[in-house]
Motif scaffolding. Structure first.
Motif, PDB file in Angstrom:
ATOM      1  N   ARG A 342       0.838  -1.192   0.000  1.00  0.00           N
ATOM      2  CA  ARG A 342       0.000   0.000   0.000  1.00  0.00           C
ATOM      3  C   ARG A 342       0.879   1.250   0.000  1.00  0.00           C
ATOM      4  NH1 ARG A 342      -4.487  -1.580   4.648  1.00  0.00           N
ATOM      5  NH2 ARG A 342      -5.061  -3.624   3.782  1.00  0.00           N
ATOM      6  N   ASP A 343       0.325   2.324  -0.546  1.00  0.00           N
ATOM      7  CA  ASP A 343       1.049   3.591  -0.549  1.00  0.00           C
ATOM      8  C   ASP A 343       1.020   4.201   0.843  1.00  0.00           C
ATOM      9  OD1 ASP A 343       1.388   4.821  -3.686  1.00  0.00           O
ATOM     10  OD2 ASP A 343       0.109   3.078  -3.382  1.00  0.00           O
ATOM     11  N   ALA A 344       2.163   4.727   1.275  1.00  0.00           N
ATOM     12  CA  ALA A 344       2.259   5.298   2.608  1.00  0.00           C
ATOM     13  C   ALA A 344       1.721   6.725   2.621  1.00  0.00           C
ATOM     14  CB  ALA A 344       3.708   5.290   3.089  1.00  0.00           C
ATOM     15  N   ILE A 345       1.061   7.071   3.705  1.00  0.00           N
ATOM     16  CA  ILE A 345       0.560   8.410   3.904  1.00  0.00           C
ATOM     17  C   ILE A 345       1.563   9.233   4.713  1.00  0.00           C
ATOM     18  CG2 ILE A 345      -0.665   8.088   6.090  1.00  0.00           C
ATOM     19  CD1 ILE A 345      -3.041   9.536   4.836  1.00  0.00           C
ATOM     20  N   VAL A 346       2.705   8.620   5.030  1.00  0.00           N
ATOM     21  CA  VAL A 346       3.740   9.238   5.857  1.00  0.00           C
ATOM     22  C   VAL A 346       4.838   9.815   4.967  1.00  0.00           C
ATOM     23  CG1 VAL A 346       5.401   8.860   7.712  1.00  0.00           C
ATOM     24  CG2 VAL A 346       3.250   7.567   7.662  1.00  0.00           C
ATOM     25  N   ILE A 347       5.184  11.083   5.172  1.00  0.00           N
ATOM     26  CA  ILE A 347       6.284  11.686   4.422  1.00  0.00           C
ATOM     27  C   ILE A 347       7.583  10.969   4.776  1.00  0.00           C
ATOM     28  CG2 ILE A 347       7.684  13.774   4.184  1.00  0.00           C
ATOM     29  CD1 ILE A 347       5.199  15.420   4.375  1.00  0.00           C
ATOM     30  N   GLY A 348       8.344  10.608   3.763  1.00  0.00           N
ATOM     31  CA  GLY A 348       9.603   9.905   3.961  1.00  0.00           C
ATOM     32  C   GLY A 348       9.545   8.443   3.571  1.00  0.00           C
ATOM     33  N   SER A 349       8.337   7.868   3.437  1.00  0.00           N
ATOM     34  CA  SER A 349       8.191   6.464   3.056  1.00  0.00           C
ATOM     35  C   SER A 349       7.339   6.367   1.806  1.00  0.00           C
ATOM     36  CB  SER A 349       7.549   5.662   4.193  1.00  0.00           C
ATOM     37  OG  SER A 349       7.330   4.319   3.806  1.00  0.00           O
ATOM     38  N   GLN A 350       7.791   5.557   0.853  1.00  0.00           N
ATOM     39  CA  GLN A 350       7.034   5.407  -0.379  1.00  0.00           C
ATOM     40  C   GLN A 350       5.873   4.429  -0.241  1.00  0.00           C
ATOM     41  OE1 GLN A 350       9.984   4.202   0.354  1.00  0.00           O
ATOM     42  NE2 GLN A 350      10.723   2.648  -1.091  1.00  0.00           N
ATOM     43  N   GLY A 351       5.942   3.524   0.731  1.00  0.00           N
ATOM     44  CA  GLY A 351       4.876   2.553   0.892  1.00  0.00           C
ATOM     45  C   GLY A 351       5.179   1.588   2.018  1.00  0.00           C
ATOM     46  N   GLU A 378      -3.211  -6.977  11.910  1.00  0.00           N
ATOM     47  CA  GLU A 378      -2.477  -6.495  10.743  1.00  0.00           C
ATOM     48  C   GLU A 378      -1.094  -6.012  11.155  1.00  0.00           C
ATOM     49  OE1 GLU A 378      -4.545  -4.105   7.796  1.00  0.00           O
ATOM     50  OE2 GLU A 378      -2.871  -2.691   7.762  1.00  0.00           O
ATOM     51  N   LYS A 379      -0.101  -6.349  10.352  1.00  0.00           N
ATOM     52  CA  LYS A 379       1.276  -5.907  10.572  1.00  0.00           C
ATOM     53  C   LYS A 379       1.713  -5.099   9.356  1.00  0.00           C
ATOM     54  CE  LYS A 379       5.840  -7.598  11.957  1.00  0.00           C
ATOM     55  NZ  LYS A 379       6.639  -6.936  10.884  1.00  0.00           N
ATOM     56  N   ASP A 380       2.130  -3.849   9.576  1.00  0.00           N
ATOM     57  CA  ASP A 380       2.545  -2.946   8.510  1.00  0.00           C
ATOM     58  C   ASP A 380       4.032  -2.644   8.634  1.00  0.00           C
ATOM     59  OD1 ASP A 380      -0.111  -2.855   7.769  1.00  0.00           O
ATOM     60  OD2 ASP A 380      -0.528  -1.015   8.887  1.00  0.00           O
ATOM     61  N   ASP A 381       4.800  -3.004   7.604  1.00  0.00           N
ATOM     62  CA  ASP A 381       6.245  -2.738   7.573  1.00  0.00           C
ATOM     63  C   ASP A 381       6.509  -1.616   6.579  1.00  0.00           C
ATOM     64  OD1 ASP A 381       6.782  -4.824   9.374  1.00  0.00           O
ATOM     65  OD2 ASP A 381       6.826  -6.304   7.757  1.00  0.00           O
ATOM     66  N   PHE A 382       6.926  -0.450   7.085  1.00  0.00           N
ATOM     67  CA  PHE A 382       7.162   0.717   6.251  1.00  0.00           C
ATOM     68  C   PHE A 382       8.548   0.664   5.610  1.00  0.00           C
ATOM     69  CE2 PHE A 382       3.624   1.964   8.763  1.00  0.00           C
ATOM     70  CZ  PHE A 382       2.942   2.930   8.045  1.00  0.00           C
ATOM     71  N   ALA A 383       8.609   1.052   4.356  1.00  0.00           N
ATOM     72  CA  ALA A 383       9.876   1.095   3.627  1.00  0.00           C
ATOM     73  C   ALA A 383      10.556   2.446   3.844  1.00  0.00           C
ATOM     74  CB  ALA A 383       9.641   0.879   2.133  1.00  0.00           C
ATOM     75  N   ARG A 384      11.861   2.441   3.801  1.00  0.00           N
ATOM     76  CA  ARG A 384      12.707   3.638   3.821  1.00  0.00           C
ATOM     77  C   ARG A 384      12.803   4.307   5.185  1.00  0.00           C
ATOM     78  NH1 ARG A 384      12.861   8.131  -1.027  1.00  0.00           N
ATOM     79  NH2 ARG A 384      14.701   9.257  -0.314  1.00  0.00           N
ATOM     80  N   ILE A 385      11.856   4.105   6.058  1.00  0.00           N
ATOM     81  CA  ILE A 385      11.917   4.682   7.389  1.00  0.00           C
ATOM     82  C   ILE A 385      11.868   3.558   8.419  1.00  0.00           C
ATOM     83  CG2 ILE A 385      10.814   6.832   6.667  1.00  0.00           C
ATOM     84  CD1 ILE A 385       8.246   5.848   7.995  1.00  0.00           C
TER      85      ILE A 385
END
Length: 441
Positions: A342-351, A378-385
């Protein structure tokens, strides 16, 4: 394996009952817990349903003695309905410490119409979802959903479908897409248009779908009253889906499905350009493990590639599974699991990669009383951050049908959202309770 002539005869005999069942699903409401821990802003493509048999789950079973009959309007059957609910929450803002409670009312009118033609079909709906909070009006919501779906039957089971839809949903603190320190829910306007074709030849079925979805995020407010800009998430998603199904028997089928999606973001100067493409390929089967256990399992691979060279791509395992255990005619246990990007709603992470599991038990205590218990993780692993979220929900509700025109639905839900890492998100607990009255025809 049914012959084509037998399938056509069976469709003719069941047309009336299918229409009534559709009306029942449209008007009865789903007695699931009110709180949902997460939601995807893009749907999951072509739905893959378990093969239809005489064995049905508790929620699928029709109740002709209490189901709403609808109103005939020419060639259409119209189902008017309104849901009125009183609710309370122990943590209206999803605060980690010093939570504040609030009460809110929900008004959800809707009108669904379905044609009762022997061939072809047109469906339409107009729905509203309005929430008003007693103390904190910043949480008020004005949701809507308007759409039309048409099916053109060509020959046998081959057909063309076209649909357009526009709605406004709200992303709240129970979702992994919610921005940290936000007070109000995030409004999201969606416009969807799709064209789908199905070609059926004996045991083989080929399906192709073209879908264009436009997403427009509204700004929200932080706890200190400042504006949290969400325009950088506005985008258009163009999705191409192809699937092949082969029916080995009336209760067993094999399938392979590929989804290719182009993501085109409007804003590219906030932190980086999230535009790119995504490919999701899964294969699997739908079958009966036993006469009482029905299963759908799909496993494959997904990858998300970004146009910006500085943004790393995402890839990994994809799966989509469901198991229905018909313990008795009065009790059903459903297990499901899904993993996607899924696309991230957090600045700094693409998804982020979302892995979700759900368990639900439905029990028909009386002919007019269905009890539901549900748990989600649910477990969400954010990319880049450096951030990982875990979301847990458990809830119970009841669907008490007073008569054809009135349904009473009490519910209670507990949700927990935890987050870890250097860029931690919101962490909180919340208890919700509500009582809904449905008026319908």
């Amino acid at each position: 394996m049914l012959l084509p002539s037998a399938r056509r005869a069976r469709r003719g005999r069941s047309a009336a009952s299918l229409l009534l069942a559709t009306g029942a699903l449209l008007t009865a409401g789903v007695p699931a817990a009110q709180a949902q821990i997460s939601q995807a802003v893009l749907d999951t493509g072509i739905p893959f349903d378990l093969p239809r048999t005489d064995r049905v789950t508790v929620l699928q079973r029709a109740h002709p003695e209490t189901d709403a009959l609808g109103v005939h309007a020419g060639a259409f059957l119209v189902f008017p309905r309104v849901d009125i609910a009183a609710n309370a929450t122990s943590n209206v803002f999803g605060a980690t410490s010093e939570p504040v409670s609030d009460a809110y009312a929900t008004l959800a009118p809707r009108l669904d119409a379905v044609s009762d033609w022997s061939r072809h079909q047109v469906q339409a709906h107009v729905r509203g979802n309005f929430r008003r909070f007693l103390d904190y009006s910043i949480k008020n919501e004005n949701g809507y959903d308007v759409g039309v779906d048409g099916r053109l039957d060509i020959i046998g089971d081959s057909n063309l479908r076209a649909a357009v839809n526009a709605d406004r949903i709200y992303i709240n603190q129970l979702s992994g897409d919610f921005p940290r320190f936000s007070a109000a829910s995030v409004p999201l306007d969606r416009q969807v248009s799709s064209l789908r074709g199905t070609y059926a030849l004996n045991r083989l079925q080929l399906i192709g779908d073209v879908n264009v979805t436009r997403l427009n995020y509204g700004d929200t407010r932080a706890l200190d009253g400042s504006i949290i800009d969400q325009d950088y998430l506005d985008r258009t998603a163009t999705r191409l889906t192809a699937r092949a199904e082969y029916n080995i028997s009336p209760v067993t089928s094999l399938f392979v499905q590929g989804i290719y999606t182009l993501h085109d973001y409007k804003a590219v100067n906030v932190d980086f350009d999230r535009s790119g493409n995504e490919l999701r390929v899964i294969g699997g089967a739908a079958f009966d493990l036993t006469p009482l256990i029905r299963t759908r399992i799909g496993v494959g691979y997904l990858t998300r590639q970004y146009d910006a060279a500085a943004v790393s791509n995402l890839s990994g395992l994809a799966f989509d599974a469901q198991l229905d255990y018909l313990v008795t005619q009065l009790t059903t246990i459903t297990l499901s699991a899904r993993r996607d990007i899924r696309d991230a709603i957090v600045i700094g992470s693409q998804g982020y990669t979302a892995s979700r599991a759900t368990a639900e038990v439905d029990h028909e205590l009386l002919r007019n009383l269905i009890l539901v218990a549900r748990a989600d993780f649910e477990k969400d692993d954010f990319a880049r951050i450096d951030r990982n979220d875990r979301l847990f929900h458990i809830g119970a509700s009841a669907l008490y049908t007073l008569n054809r025109s009135m349904v009473l639905t009490p519910s209670i839900d507990y949700s927990n959202r935890d987050s870890s890492g250097a860029q931690v998100g919101q962490r909180f607990n919340e208890l919700r309770a509500g009582l809904s009255l449905t008026l319908r025809r």
